[in-house]
Design an enzyme around this catalytic site. Structure first.
Site, mmCIF file in Angstrom:
data_model
loop_
_atom_site.group_PDB
_atom_site.id
_atom_site.type_symbol
_atom_site.label_atom_id
_atom_site.label_comp_id
_atom_site.label_asym_id
_atom_site.label_seq_id
_atom_site.Cartn_x
_atom_site.Cartn_y
_atom_site.Cartn_z
ATOM 1 N N GLU A 1 45.295 30.404 40.885
ATOM 2 C CA GLU A 1 45.094 28.953 40.749
ATOM 3 C C GLU A 1 43.707 28.544 41.247
ATOM 4 O O GLU A 1 43.083 27.671 40.654
ATOM 5 C CB GLU A 1 46.173 28.181 41.506
ATOM 6 C CG GLU A 1 47.553 28.278 40.851
ATOM 7 C CD GLU A 1 48.511 27.231 41.370
ATOM 8 O OE1 GLU A 1 49.552 27.621 41.934
ATOM 9 O OE2 GLU A 1 48.225 26.033 41.230
ATOM 10 N N GLU A 57 55.764 21.272 37.259
ATOM 11 C CA GLU A 57 54.315 21.536 37.221
ATOM 12 C C GLU A 57 54.043 22.434 36.007
ATOM 13 O O GLU A 57 54.898 23.272 35.640
ATOM 14 C CB GLU A 57 53.923 22.297 38.505
ATOM 15 C CG GLU A 57 52.517 22.859 38.531
ATOM 16 C CD GLU A 57 52.318 23.872 39.676
ATOM 17 O OE1 GLU A 57 53.225 24.675 39.944
ATOM 18 O OE2 GLU A 57 51.234 23.817 40.296
ATOM 19 N N CYS A 68 53.569 21.046 43.530
ATOM 20 C CA CYS A 68 53.884 22.371 44.033
ATOM 21 C C CYS A 68 53.491 22.637 45.484
ATOM 22 O O CYS A 68 54.142 22.160 46.395
ATOM 23 C CB CYS A 68 53.304 23.426 43.092
ATOM 24 S SG CYS A 68 54.236 24.938 43.245
ATOM 25 N N LYS A 74 46.112 18.169 41.374
ATOM 26 C CA LYS A 74 46.582 18.942 42.524
ATOM 27 C C LYS A 74 45.472 19.169 43.544
ATOM 28 O O LYS A 74 44.373 19.632 43.210
ATOM 29 C CB LYS A 74 47.126 20.288 42.043
ATOM 30 C CG LYS A 74 47.814 21.123 43.096
ATOM 31 C CD LYS A 74 48.413 22.348 42.421
ATOM 32 C CE LYS A 74 49.217 23.195 43.363
ATOM 33 N NZ LYS A 74 49.814 24.367 42.625
ATOM 34 N N ASN A 113 56.049 25.510 40.316
ATOM 35 C CA ASN A 113 56.302 26.863 39.799
ATOM 36 C C ASN A 113 56.128 27.759 41.018
ATOM 37 O O ASN A 113 54.980 27.928 41.475
ATOM 38 C CB ASN A 113 55.250 27.295 38.758
ATOM 39 C CG ASN A 113 55.390 26.602 37.418
ATOM 40 O OD1 ASN A 113 55.582 27.249 36.397
ATOM 41 N ND2 ASN A 113 55.275 25.296 37.395
ATOM 42 N N ASN A 139 44.868 21.092 37.666
ATOM 43 C CA ASN A 139 46.321 21.236 37.615
ATOM 44 C C ASN A 139 46.844 19.828 37.845
ATOM 45 O O ASN A 139 46.822 19.335 38.968
ATOM 46 C CB ASN A 139 46.788 22.204 38.724
ATOM 47 C CG ASN A 139 48.269 22.511 38.623
ATOM 48 O OD1 ASN A 139 49.025 21.744 38.023
ATOM 49 N ND2 ASN A 139 48.688 23.610 39.231
#
Ligand code: ING
Length: 302
Positions: free
Chosen positions: A145, A46, A170, A126, A195, A109
């Site tokens: 995020e 990611e 993730c 994401k 991550n 993302n």
């Protein structure tokens, strides 16, 4: 049998000062190694092109945008696509996507799926965007995020590498729904980059279990949906924050068939027989035969 040799393309740390060009050179070196080991596809992490910038509270929009890709491929990432085509090795790449929608700038993302001819066959944004929106100075480091990324809208699957391939990112790997929605569309192979800091500020007592939870979630997802899952880290010490590595490849049986053993750039290749999914999808997890969606309504409720 439909064999796909999948390479885990684990990245060690990417520091703030590391240029995209330098990171792409590392990704290309790993693709060459994957090719020498007989891989047809390599899975990268990611947000693979930059340091994990959501660890910082950044107020200036222009500075935030410096971590994003306005185009894919771009001048800096084009060499990876060209090498993909030259070697016949496809790839999954996580990156921060800057998009224009109705004149509005949107930040996602994202991850792309690229086939063996170097062509983009799919893109995922994401959905389970974790962390928080406001600056929380009580934390050793931020996990913003929710501030920097808009959630995506769907888990899709794509015909690639001789089978049905799905993508997640993730935090998605911790949610049973992610795998199920892809498996209901026939996913046989799921690629996930991540991550994951060791320290989880809201629940520091879980820090010691970070690698266990990383493996548990993916084993469960693979087994409960009869699919292969390749889950790949960007790990190590980035700008003073330690992130787990622990990249692994899990079979539809739930068994870990191969894994990375360092916290650096590391390529490990696993043999995925996509036909091995069938014995799980046809028996234990035969969705048509055994599921009771009429009882699952709460799952889609708020
Ligand atoms: N990182 C972490 C992850 O889900 C996290 C965030 C860590 C949430 C530990 C909960 C517990 O792996 C990303 N980028 O989602």
């Amino acid at each position: 049998s439909r064999i796909v040799n999948v390479a885990l393309g684990q990245l060690g740390p990417v520091q703030r000062a590391d240029s995209r060009t330098a990171v792409v050179a590392r990704l290309c070196a790993m693709m060459r190694e994957a090719h020498s080991l007989g891989a047809q596809v390599i899975v990268y992490p990611e947000l693979a092109l930059t340091t994990f910038f959501p660890r910082w509270f950044i107020e200036d929009d222009a500075e935030i945008d410096r971590y994003f890709e306005p185009t894919m491929p771009s001048r800096e990432t084009l060499p990876l696509f060209e090498l993909s085509r030259a070697l016949g090795v496809g790839f999954y790449l996580g990156y921060a996507e800057l998009a224009e929608e109705g004149g509005r700038r949107m930040r996602y993302n994202s991850a792309i799926l690229v086939d063996r001819s170097g062509s983009i066959v799919g893109k995922y944004r994401k959905i389970h965007v974790p962390g928080h929106f406001e600056h929380e100075p009580w934390r050793r480091f931020q996990h913003l995020e929710k501030r920097y990324f808009t959630p995506g809208k769907s888990f899709d699957v794509y015909q690639a590498f001789g089978g049905t391939v799905g993508m997640a990112l993730c935090n998605d790997r911790r949610w049973a729904e992610s795998y199920r929605v892809m498996a209901l569309q026939g996913a046989e192979l799921v690629f996930i980059g991540y991550n994951t800091p060791v320290h989880n500020a809201p629940a520091p007592q879980h820090d010691d279990l970070s690698l266990f939870h990383n493996q548990l979630a993916v084993q469960a997802g693979a087994y409960q949906n009869g699919c292969w899952v390749a889950s790949v880290a960007k790990g190590g010490l980035e700008e003073g924050v330690e992130s787990i590595a622990g990249s692994l490849l899990v079979a539809p049986s739930g068994e870990v068939v191969t894994r990375c053993v360092t916290k650096d750039d590391e390529v490990v290749v696993g043999r995925c027989d996509l036909d091995f999914c069938a014995v799980y999808k046809r028996t234990t997890f035969n969705f048509d035969l055994h599921r009771h969606p009429e009882c699952y309504g709460l799952i889609t409720a708020r």
